[in-house]
Write an enzyme that holds these catalytic residues in place. Structure first.
Site: not given
Ligand code: ATP
Length: 892
Positions: A285-286, A290, A332, A708, A712
């Site tokens: 027990v000690a 628990e 991101d 215990n 505790d």
């Molecule tokens: P991050 O990766 O920084 O979070 P993100 O995921 O939005 O950004 P992407 O979406 O891959 O990055 O965008 C990369 C590139 O694509 C941008 O630098 C831009 O040039 C182009 N881009 C982003 N959005 C659009 C869009 N709606 N239409 C056209 N080109 C785009």
């Protein structure tokens, strides 16, 4: 009767009595909910109460206690001295089971509540408006808006489609996405995989878009019918809990072994079997902590709750502890490190000088802006107060905002230029194309917008190439996201499946530069992370120059940290990447697919990696990371499903808050172990030592259990709520397999055990042999009572030693009020048990004089004084060490 796929879209809408533009009204929804119920799969039977109790009874500590009940019952019958001992021990067993089950239940509930908070939502049209609703609220007849990344909420008949592709592998086993077409009407029975005009619940939109009307929900869906397969295995025990079980198991093993040895030796020496058995039970027990499991579960769930308050929803309990060990955070950029408030700052048409967004636009510049707008999929929402909200992708929202500022009427504009065809944007391609009828002549106008280095435009000569590069690089160096626009006119359009052929030989129109400022709190969090031994890595789809500029603003690049691009990354083998990974802090122009390699390379260096993600393609990386973090606002359901934690505010700073909490949980568990184990080991030592000295048993099993569980357990529960030490983020991350006993803990445990045992023996000696009062003579009963109180009091006071490295004189009530209250309660219980004559007599305690009480109190304070002395020394040493900037390992 025909099934849904055998009917045309309009017939289905008619039968379900819904208009595709208006969707259902609130009254329709209420009626249908009554008729069809909620859109969820039936829950499978949870563990019943009896199974739960049986489960508890398989626990070693419970088994030992039950064994103790049986033995003490036998002793009580033999000696005829009443049944109080088996009753108390039995009561404790029952209380333990009730406590464990209720705690488990409330932990389950807390996790369920969190699961509900992070449960999937979907976009539907109701009352003539698009709205986000919980997936469980979908009813047959709902018009569902489908976009890449959505999980389909119910079975539904498609009404319109644009390149819609669905991953139906969970249903059909088919790994290739299925292409869907709303216009098809099938004849006769068709296997699910062939039903191209239907979509099915829980499948995933991987590309394109579409509209569908819900035909069946809940258990009537195809997935509902096989929902048993979807039941996830509920792993409730984390590796940390398993490690803890091993700690508890080892101590129990040592105690049981010594009990058996004592028993055998005793019997061989002719000792009475029953008293030897009693000794064995006392030892067992000690040894059993628990309440350890209970306190650890509570600490973890408390951590989960704290994190939720700070916008981090834990989906897997394991993440709490892994967060504390996180050494690399891959994040991101857009929205997490930056504000995701994009504003156009520069416009540049080829052949002109770049202009600012505030400048007056020429006719040509205006047409450039209009072309950009044509290639946007944003929608405008006008609120009653006149405020305008732009819905859709944030890059496109920036373009739309500028168009609005320049006086373009968006609704009229959209009507003027209806799209003829579209190739949607994807993070892998980094561009998109829209086709309209050519407004300035015959044929079609093809407009492509996207990343500077991805769009296939014609370059006339080297001078032009250099000029484009130059303008682009200057904007990028100012941390601007750059969107390139290119276009061409064609006479005819290729077939639907060959649209991508249009993305060639475009003519370069110009660029826009967009600013997305860093989040100020991210800058601070990155600095804090660095101090805490955690490295922040930025992952972005943007250009390397833009990424580097923002990384500098954020403090991710402060010295020679490098930037690598997706294409460069592809060139490296896994071994080369693992070797050079330390050099890179910024990954630019990467696709979501690259994230998995980044995670694995860091992991091969024994780092604990947290990775953020929002898109469908992020899920492999999220699964593979030690902590997969999905975005709550901008994340897709799939990313959320693959994650361990969801950020409800998409904010990097929240990750750091969660890491702090994770470290705190580890620290609290370590405190709990320190707290409980000192008591358990001391008890073993006291019993074994007394035996060696030839003394009678200093404490009975019942007393040990009271110490215990009450002494505790009650303060221990409050220990789970201990707030974090502000210095916790000045230390390195906790090693993945760092021992609970590292950092000098073993030495302090030994020191405390010696102090505990010594004062208890002194107490026993005085109670048994020394006359300290005229009224109460020394006796075995007085000695046992003193031992019980000294051991009980020292155990309770020990909580202050464990609580913090701060001196007890500097602790305040407000630090952890619950702890102080619990300590007072326990003192009151112990005093009542021993000092109230009727209770004391029943439990076998002897009355004591005030001198005895003073001795008990004095002796009980000694171990704490020893610990305070040790703390003082340690604090002086660590202050000196901090002066010398030595990073000390974590200590309690
Ligand atoms: P991050 O990766 O920084 O979070 P993100 O995921 O939005 O950004 P992407 O979406 O891959 O990055 O965008 C990369 C590139 O694509 C941008 O630098 C831009 O040039 C182009 N881009 C982003 N959005 C659009 C869009 N709606 N239409 C056209 N080109 C785009």
């Amino acid at each position: 009767m025909k099934t849904w796929h055998e009917k045309g879209a309009s017939q289905v809408l008619e039968e379900l009595q819904v208009d595709v533009k208006r969707g259902l009204s609130d009254e329709d929804v209420i009626k249908k909910r009554e008729q069809y119920g909620e859109n969820k799969f039936a829950e499978f039977k949870k563990e019943g109460l009896l199974t739960k109790i049986l489960h508890q009874l398989t626990d070693v500590s419970q088994l030992i206690l039950i064994f103790a009940v049986i033995l003490s019952l036998g002793l009580a019958i033999r000696d005829g001295h009443g049944f109080i001992e088996p009753i108390v021990i039995g009561g404790i067993v029952i209380m333990n089971i009730i406590l464990a089950i209720t705690q488990e239940k409330s932990a389950e509930k807390a996790m369920e509540a969190l699961a509900n908070m992070s449960s999937p939502t979907c976009l539907v049209i109701r009352n003539g408006m698009q709205q986000q609703i919980m997936t469980v609220d979908v009813v047959p007849g709902d018009i569902i808006v489908l976009k890449a990344g959505n999980l389909i909420p119910s079975d539904a008949r498609l009404i319109s489609t644009n390149n819609l592709q669905i991953d139906e592998s969970s249903l059909t086993g088919e790994s290739e996405p299925a292409e869907k077409d709303a216009s098809l009407v099938l004849e006769g029975k068709a296997p699910l995989g062939d039903q191209k005009n239907m979509v099915f619940s829980s499948c995933l939109v991987t590309g394109g878009k579409g509209l569908a009307v819900a035909t069946s929900t809940g258990m009537s869906t195809q997935m509902g019918k096989i929902s048993a397969l979807l039941q996830q295995d509920k792993k409730t025990r984390t590796p940390l809990q398993n490690r803890l079980n091993r700690v508890g198991g080892t101590i129990s093993f040592i105690a049981i072994l010594s009990a058996v040895i004592l028993l055998v030796v005793g019997i061989m020496q002719g000792e009475d079997l029953w008293s030897m058995l009693l000794l064995a039970v006392a030892l067992a027990v000690a040894a059993v902590p628990e309440t350890l499991n209970l306190i650890v579960t509570l600490t973890l769930t408390h951590g989960v709750k704290n994190m939720a308050e700070k916008h981090a929803l834990i989906r897997k309990l394991q993440a709490v502890e892994t967060l504390g060990s996180t050494s690399i955070i891959c994040s991101d950029k857009t929205g997490t490190l930056t504000q995701n408030i994009m504003t156009i700052k520069r416009l540049w048409i080829y052949g002109e000088e770049p202009i600012k967004e505030t400048d007056e636009l020429s006719e040509e510049q205006n047409w450039f802006l209009e072309k950009l707008l044509i290639a946007c999929n944003t929608t405008i929402e006008r609120k009653d107060d006149g405020e305008i909200r732009i819905l859709g992708d944030s890059t496109e929202a920036a373009i739309t905002r500028l168009a609005l500022d320049k006086g373009i009427d968006i609704d009229a504009f959209r009507k003027r230029y209806p799209k003829v065809a579209e190739i949607p944007f994807s993070s892998s391609r980094k561009m998109m194309t829209v086709v309209i009828k050519n407004p300035r002549g015959s044929g079609y106008l093809v407009i492509t917008k996207g990343a500077f280095d991805r769009i296939p435009y014609i370059i006339k000569n080297n001078d032009q190439r250099l000029e484009l590069q130059d303008v682009h690089n200057k904007m990028a160096a100012d941390a601007m996201r750059i969107i390139t626009l290119a276009s061409k006119v064609v006479d005819e359009l290729p077939g639907k499946s060959e649209l991508e052929k249009l993305e060639a030989d475009l003519s370069f129109d110009g660029l826009i530069g967009i600013i997305d400022p860093p989040r100020p709190e991210a800058i601070e969090s990155i600095r804090n992370a660095r101090r805490a031994g955690i490295r922040t890595i930025m992952i972005t789809g943007d250009h390397a120059a833009t990424a580097a500029a923002i990384a500098r603003e954020l403090g991710i690049i402060v010295a020679k940290e490098g930037v690598i691009t997706g294409p460069e990354l592809t060139e490296l083998s896994d071994e080369e990447l693992a070797e050079s990974i330390e050099f890179y802090s910024v990954y630019a122009r990467v696709s979501p697919e690259d994230k998995l390699r980044i995670v694995e390379a860091w992991q091969s260096r024994e780092e604990v990696v947290a990775m953020t993600g929002d898109g469908v393609n992020d899920s492999p990386a999220l699964r593979s990371a030690d902590v997969g973090i999905a975005m709550g606002i901008n994340g897709t359901d799939v990313a959320k499903g693959a994650s361990d934690m969801i950020l409800t505010d998409d904010n990097f700073a929240t990750i750091m808050d969660a890491v702090t909490e994770g470290r705190n949980v580890f620290a609290n568990i370590r405190r709990t172990i320190y707290f409980l184990i000192v008591c358990n080991i001391s008890e073993i030592v006291i019993i074994l030592g007394s035996q060696l000295m030839g003394w009678a048993m200093p404490v009975t099993p019942m007393m040990l259990i009271l110490i215990n569980v009450v002494g505790d357990g009650i303060p221990g529960l409050a220990l789970a709520r201990e707030k974090s030490d502000p210095r916790i983020m000045n230390r390195r991350p906790i090693g993945r397999n760092e021992s609970f006993f590292g950092g000098g803990l073993i030495e302090v445990i030994i020191q405390q055990v010696i102090a505990f045992a010594a004062v208890t023996w002194v107490g026993y000696y005085i109670g048994f042999y020394v006359v300290v009062s005229d009224t109460i003579a020394p006796s075995y009963a007085v000695a046992q009572t003193m031992v019980f109180l000294i051991l009980g009091f020292t155990s309770v006071l020990h909580v202050f030693t464990v609580k913090s490295r701060k001196s007890i004189f500097r602790m305040t009530f407000r630090d952890n009020p619950r702890l102080i209250i619990n300590v007072v309660i326990v003192f009151a219980i112990f005093v009542t048990l021993t000092a109230v004559p009727i209770i004391g007599a029943t439990l076998g305690f002897a009355p004591m004089s005030s001198n005895h009480w003073l001795i008990v109190i004095g002796l009980s304070l000694i171990p704490m004084a020893v610990a305070e002395y040790e703390k003082l020394w340690d604090n002086i040493k660590s202050r000196m060490a901090e002066k010398n900037r030595v990073n000390r390992p974590i200590k309690r």
